[in-house]
Design a protein around this motif. Structure first.
Motif, PDB file in Angstrom:
ATOM      1  N   UNK A 235      50.268 -32.531 -63.341  1.00 45.40           N
ATOM      2  CA  UNK A 235      49.480 -31.298 -63.413  1.00 45.40           C
ATOM      3  C   UNK A 235      48.044 -31.594 -63.001  1.00 45.40           C
ATOM      4  N   UNK A 236      47.416 -30.638 -62.358  1.00 43.79           N
ATOM      5  CA  UNK A 236      45.990 -30.729 -62.032  1.00 43.79           C
ATOM      6  C   UNK A 236      45.386 -29.346 -62.169  1.00 43.79           C
ATOM      7  N   UNK A 237      44.085 -29.290 -62.161  1.00 43.01           N
ATOM      8  CA  UNK A 237      43.393 -28.026 -61.977  1.00 43.01           C
ATOM      9  C   UNK A 237      43.031 -27.928 -60.510  1.00 43.01           C
ATOM     10  N   UNK A 238      41.837 -27.439 -60.252  1.00 43.44           N
ATOM     11  CA  UNK A 238      41.376 -27.403 -58.866  1.00 43.44           C
ATOM     12  C   UNK A 238      41.299 -28.818 -58.298  1.00 43.44           C
ATOM     13  N   UNK A 239      40.840 -29.762 -59.143  1.00 40.91           N
ATOM     14  CA  UNK A 239      40.680 -31.151 -58.720  1.00 40.91           C
ATOM     15  C   UNK A 239      41.620 -32.041 -59.546  1.00 40.91           C
ATOM     16  N   UNK A 240      41.779 -33.273 -59.101  1.00 42.52           N
ATOM     17  CA  UNK A 240      42.402 -34.236 -59.995  1.00 42.52           C
ATOM     18  C   UNK A 240      41.402 -34.561 -61.100  1.00 42.52           C
ATOM     19  N   UNK A 241      41.878 -34.970 -62.244  1.00 41.88           N
ATOM     20  CA  UNK A 241      40.984 -35.241 -63.365  1.00 41.88           C
ATOM     21  C   UNK A 241      40.004 -36.355 -63.014  1.00 41.88           C
TER      22      UNK A 241
END
Length: 474
Positions: A235-241
């Motif tokens: 899972x990611x958001x807009x970016x990788x963590x």
């Protein structure tokens, strides 16, 4: 503007290796973006997305490397659009017009920026690991060569029990091995962002494949494989963590602390004139004091290592508030670590050891260290331990006073002139043999090199004979 009319970072203009400077160059960055767009198109075509032709794929493949004209087009377009990724999409489409309509299809900017960064970070760690293994190898050869040479050990930089020159070096090597472990872990833990869409939900790709979840998952997996990653982050958001950046920069900063410690030790030993870093025939140590042999390499290591150590704070702050300074801190961390490793290699390949100076320093301190041996030897001859302790205490303080007034340590001569110690006069030479004061230091070096260093360096055996140009030019 000419090169001399604008600021250039000394990390690239003076110190860095060509391979590390190239890795973080615009040419590599934007080649990687184009390769990612190509991989996306290949995977989308394989999964049956219509409108992507073999001709478009071949055209993209033929224009992965940017030309000076490409960079000119990008600069004009970015100034107009204020968006670097779209400027590059436009420039790529101009040289590959048959693919212009499918470049970046379904993707968000972070598809190329984040995945591109992860590719570069992984490659950067591979470069650093090769160099770190080489440095460990060079220091290990030094440790083995001098494993039997007694030298003063220090606690609080005060003379303490003897060790050996080689054993001292194993303390440096052990920390470098831990750095090898940390950087390896950081590299192996890097995953791929993959194709996750604008906020990580893969909504755009689900629309492209008309609600087929299996194809979206297959696309993510295939693009990850094409980029030579074993897996993508689930899972990611807009970016990788940005926690990934923290792990990497923490490992690099930890190495910086190791390098600073090693270089500081060498600088202190250079002050004692026991060990020196390389010093070329025509090298100048001072513009005023012609006799000086400044440890400029180790001083440079300390300066650069200090910069490297603080960069971990940037990663921590970025992870907590998602700021944009990682474009500065990540390249600088890798360039700085690369430079420090090159200098360490240069130092380790040109160490100068002065055994006579080391022997003289031992001679100044060893009589005090031998007092316990003297007491034990006299007790074995029937002496009283408490009386012997008092006799040697008095003589030791007398000798110490003479040393502090600028004289030589004459404790042994005092013992030879004191009738109380006559039963062991003929044993004094053996009681003062420095090799009897180094314990298991040589054996520890042998075991450490065999059981710990050799296994750790085995994956790098083919690389260890390489001498980098950067190491020669520091």
């Amino acid at each position: 503007m000419s090169t001399y009319d604008k600021y250039e970072s000394p990390l690239t203009s003076r110190y860095s290796s060509p391979e590390m400077a190239a890795l973080f160059s615009p040419a590599t960055r934007y080649y990687t973006w184009r390769k990612l767009w190509l991989n996306l198109a290949i995977a989308e075509k394989e999964l049956g997305l219509v409108g992507i032709t073999d001709e478009a794929i071949k055209e993209m493949e033929a224009h992965l490397n940017l030309t000076p004209k490409d960079f000119e087009v990008v600069a004009i377009e970015e100034k107009k659009r204020r968006h670097d990724v779209m400027a590059h999409v436009h420039a790529f489409g101009l040289v590959a017009p048959k693919s212009a309509g499918i470049i970046h299809l379904g993707a968000t900017s972070c598809y190329v920026t984040d995945n591109g960064d992860l590719i570069v970070l992984k490659q950067g760690l591979n470069l650093l690991l090769d160099k770190l293994a080489r440095v460990i190898d060079r220091f290990s050869k030094f440790a083995n060569e001098y494993k039997d040479l007694p030298t003063l050990g220090f606690t609080h930089f005060q003379p303490a029990q003897l060790t050996t020159v080689g054993k001292r070096a194993t303390l440096w090597i052990q920390e470098l091995l831990w750095d090898l472990r940390n950087l390896t872990r950081a590299r192996d833990d890097i995953g791929f962002r993959g194709v996750k869409g604008t906020t990580g939900t893969q909504a755009s790709f689900l629309a492209l494949f008309e609600g087929d979840h299996e194809k979206v998952e297959a696309l993510d997996k295939r693009v990850t494989e094409l980029a030579d990653f074993k897996e993508a982050y689930p899972v990611t958001g807009q970016t990788y963590s940005r926690k990934i950046d923290v792990d990497i920069l923490n490992a690099l900063s930890s190495f910086g602390a190791t390098a600073h410690k090693i270089a500081t030790d060498i600088r202190l030993l250079a002050n004692l004139k026991e060990i020196e870093e390389p010093f070329e025939k025509d090298q100048i140590g001072s513009s005023a004091m012609a006799y000086k042999r400044n440890p400029m390499r180790c001083e440079r290591i300390c300066s650069l290592a200090r910069h490297l150590m603080i960069l971990a704070q940037d990663a921590l702050m970025t992870n907590s508030v998602q700021c944009a300074n990682r474009r500065i801190s990540l390249p600088e961390a890798f360039l700085t670590a690369d430079i420090v490793l090159s200098i360490l290699q240069n130092v380790s390949e040109g160490f100068v050891v002065y055994p006579k100076v080391i022997e003289r320093h031992i001679a100044q301190e060893l009589p005090f260290m031998a007092t316990e041996n003297v007491i034990m030897a006299l007790v074995k001859k029937g002496g009283d331990r408490q009386q012997c302790h008092e006799e040697i205490r008095v003589l030791s303080h007398q000798a110490a006073s003479k040393v502090k007034e600028g004289g030589e340590n004459d404790l042994i001569e005092r013992i030879k002139k004191t009738e109380y110690f006559k039963p062991i006069w003929n044993e004094l030479e053996s009681l003062l043999d420095s090799k009897t004061f180094i314990g298991r230091a040589p054996q520890q070096v042998d075991k450490f090199l065999k059981d710990y260093v050799e296994p750790a360096l085995k994956p790098y055996s083919e690389n260890l004979q390489v001498t980098s140009q950067a190491a020669l030019n520091v």
